[in-house]
Design a protein around this motif. Structure first.
Motif, PDB file in Angstrom:
ATOM      1  N   ASP A 109       0.809  -1.218   0.000  1.00 38.57           N
ATOM      2  CA  ASP A 109       0.000   0.000   0.000  1.00 38.57           C
ATOM      3  C   ASP A 109       0.841   1.266   0.000  1.00 38.57           C
ATOM      4  O   ASP A 109       0.294   2.369   0.057  1.00 38.57           O
ATOM      5  N   GLU A 110       2.162   1.123  -0.027  1.00 39.90           N
ATOM      6  CA  GLU A 110       3.020   2.308  -0.017  1.00 39.90           C
ATOM      7  C   GLU A 110       3.220   2.814  -1.435  1.00 39.90           C
ATOM      8  O   GLU A 110       3.483   2.035  -2.357  1.00 39.90           O
ATOM      9  N   PRO A 111       3.128   4.114  -1.638  1.00 38.56           N
ATOM     10  CA  PRO A 111       3.270   4.677  -2.986  1.00 38.56           C
ATOM     11  C   PRO A 111       4.721   4.874  -3.407  1.00 38.56           C
ATOM     12  O   PRO A 111       4.977   5.415  -4.482  1.00 38.56           O
ATOM     13  N   THR A 112       5.658   4.454  -2.555  1.00 42.19           N
ATOM     14  CA  THR A 112       7.075   4.704  -2.838  1.00 42.19           C
ATOM     15  C   THR A 112       7.471   4.053  -4.149  1.00 42.19           C
ATOM     16  O   THR A 112       7.107   2.918  -4.420  1.00 42.19           O
ATOM     17  N   ASP A 113       8.244   4.769  -4.954  1.00 45.46           N
ATOM     18  CA  ASP A 113       8.694   4.233  -6.238  1.00 45.46           C
ATOM     19  C   ASP A 113      10.101   4.772  -6.488  1.00 45.46           C
ATOM     20  O   ASP A 113      10.295   6.007  -6.515  1.00 45.46           O
ATOM     21  N   PRO A 114      11.116   3.934  -6.612  1.00 46.33           N
ATOM     22  CA  PRO A 114      11.077   2.463  -6.576  1.00 46.33           C
ATOM     23  C   PRO A 114      11.013   1.907  -5.144  1.00 46.33           C
ATOM     24  O   PRO A 114      11.265   2.632  -4.194  1.00 46.33           O
ATOM     25  N   GLN A 115      10.721   0.596  -5.067  1.00 45.63           N
ATOM     26  CA  GLN A 115      10.627  -0.083  -3.791  1.00 45.63           C
ATOM     27  C   GLN A 115      11.678  -1.204  -3.725  1.00 45.63           C
ATOM     28  O   GLN A 115      11.684  -2.109  -4.556  1.00 45.63           O
TER      29      GLN A 115
END
Length: 456
Positions: A109-115
């Motif tokens: 559910d985290e919008p972080t990009d990249p992961q």
């Protein structure tokens, strides 16, 4: 050379090396953390570069092929192959390996990009990057998900290789420093070995000071040693002089005692034998007194009062000496008076030696004061950091031009009985107490001033 704790070289080496080892361990720990972080950064950037290259190739070929340059990048990036998986916005597989590592639920559910995350792929620990990119593939537009991963063993091997070389360098440096310290300390101690040879050359008959260049750290040791050699030399000279003087001064009394003993043995009658026995007893007492004075002088010369002294309250001390003097001369008509301060006057000294010195001065007044001697005064005072005791009598006195002779051993200012050691003994006792004895010029009688530093 066997390293022993008694060895100065070994002790210095053991003092220097442990801190060096601690610093090396700290440096190794810092190197480990730095290398691990650097490896994470390098390999993560490799994964990102691979993901960007895959995203570009997928867009250009509509998901059909990966360019040769990108393939080479995937096959050997930072020492190991990179695996990849691409799927469309609707979850349809586009290209790559069919089953990518599962994204942890905490990151879904985290919008972080990249992961970036760690996972398992075919029972092997891997490092994974999930990258999302908006593009168009075969007419389908949207956000495509690109997953790339690499075995964690690759970066672990990289870290291990870098650290092994770093630790090898640190270990080599520590060993080099240990060798340099061991032999360097040996070279640094050569002046002490030269000093040892210089000391070994000294003998009881040759105690000259050591005159040679030594390190600054050893100069205090050499100065102390030279002072000790000087004291020993003067002490040996003093003993030699004492033995010579004692042999010279005792020769005549012993010869007189022997002659009188022979005279007693050869006396013609009992009356003559009794007379000569009385003379023999007197001569033996004089020889005994001279022997005791010689021993007192020698003891006064060799005692280190500054180290072994005890507190002495001079007010009570003066009265005790006066009482002893009166008991020794009960038939004397000379009066002894005191002039003492109300406050206590305390010095550090040897009570027995001080007692003998002052008693000798009082006895000298009786012996050399003449028939007009009627009074002896002992005046005690305190002046600054010193205690002063002045002994004055109204007898014959000592002429100013005879002061030096009076203070010399076996010498007297005006002749007469005695050994000539009373004043020299008292003077030497004062010197050993870091004080002094002075003969004061006086219009009548004799006046002697004794000065001793007060107790700290």
């Amino acid at each position: 050379m066997t390293m022993k704790l008694k060895s100065l070289r070994a002790r210095l080496t053991l003092i220097i090396l442990p801190p060096l080892l601690v610093i090396s361990l700290i440096a190794a720990a810092w190197q480990f953390d730095t290398t691990t972080d650097r490896a994470e950064n390098i390999f993560d950037r490799g994964l990102l570069s691979a993901a960007l290259a895959i995203s570009r190739d997928v867009a250009l070929s509509d998901g059909d092929a990966i360019s040769p340059s990108t393939q080479r990048l995937l096959n050997d990036t930072s020492g190991g192959p990179i695996f990849y998986h691409v799927y469309a916005p609707d979850g349809v597989f586009v290209t790559g390996y069919s089953t990518p590592p599962v994204l942890p639920s905490a990151l879904r559910d985290e919008p972080t990009d990249p992961q970036y995350y760690n996972s398992t792929y075919q029972s092997e620990n891997v490092r994974v990057l999930r990258y999302r990119d908006s593009t168009v593939v075969s007419g389908v537009a949207g956000v495509f998900s690109i997953t790339v991963w690499q075995s964690a063993q690759v970066r672990s091997s990289f870290v291990r290789d870098v650290l092994s070389r770093s630790f090898a360098v640190i270990t080599l440096l520590v060993l080099c420093v240990a060798v340099v310290v061991w032999f360097g300390v040996g070279l640094g101690l050569r002046p002490l070995l030269d000093l040892e040879r210089a000391i070994a050359e000294r003998s009881p008959t040759e105690l000259k000071p050591i005159r040679r260049a030594v390190p600054v750290e050893a100069q205090g040791l050499v100065s102390t040693l030279n002072a000790l050699l000087d004291r020993i030399s003067r002490r040996i000279s003093s003993k030699d002089e004492f033995i010579s003087n004692a042999a010279h001064q005792l020769r005549n009394p012993v010869a007189g005692v022997l002659a009188l003993a022979e005279a007693v043995e050869n006396a013609p009658n009992p009356k003559a034998a009794q007379k000569r026995s009385a003379e023999l007893l007197l001569a033996a007492r004089e020889a005994s007194d001279l022997t005791n004075k010689l021993l007192s002088f020698e003891r006064a010369s060799g005692t280190d009062i500054l180290r072994s002294g005890q507190p002495v309250e001079l007010g009570a001390f003066v009265r005790n000496v006066g009482s002893a003097f009166v008991q020794q001369h009960p038939e004397s008509e000379v009066s002894l008076t005191y002039d003492l301060p109300s406050a206590e006057v305390t010095v550090t000294g040897d009570n027995t030696m001080l007692h003998e010195a002052v008693l000798n001065l009082l006895t000298n007044s009786i012996i050399h004061g003449g028939k007009d001697l009627t009074q002896i005064t002992m005046e005690l005072s305190q002046d600054g950091g010193n205690a002063t005791l002045i002994i004055t009598d109204d007898g014959t006195g000592i002429p100013a031009n005879r002061h030096i002779a009076a203070l010399s051993r076996f010498s007297q200012a005006g002749g007469g009985p005695g050994s000539g050691l009373g004043l020299p003994i008292a003077s030497r006792v004062m010197e050993n107490h870091d004080g002094r004895l002075e003969l004061i010029e006086s219009a009548s009688g004799a006046s002697i001033r004794l000065t001793i530093p007060l107790a700290r």
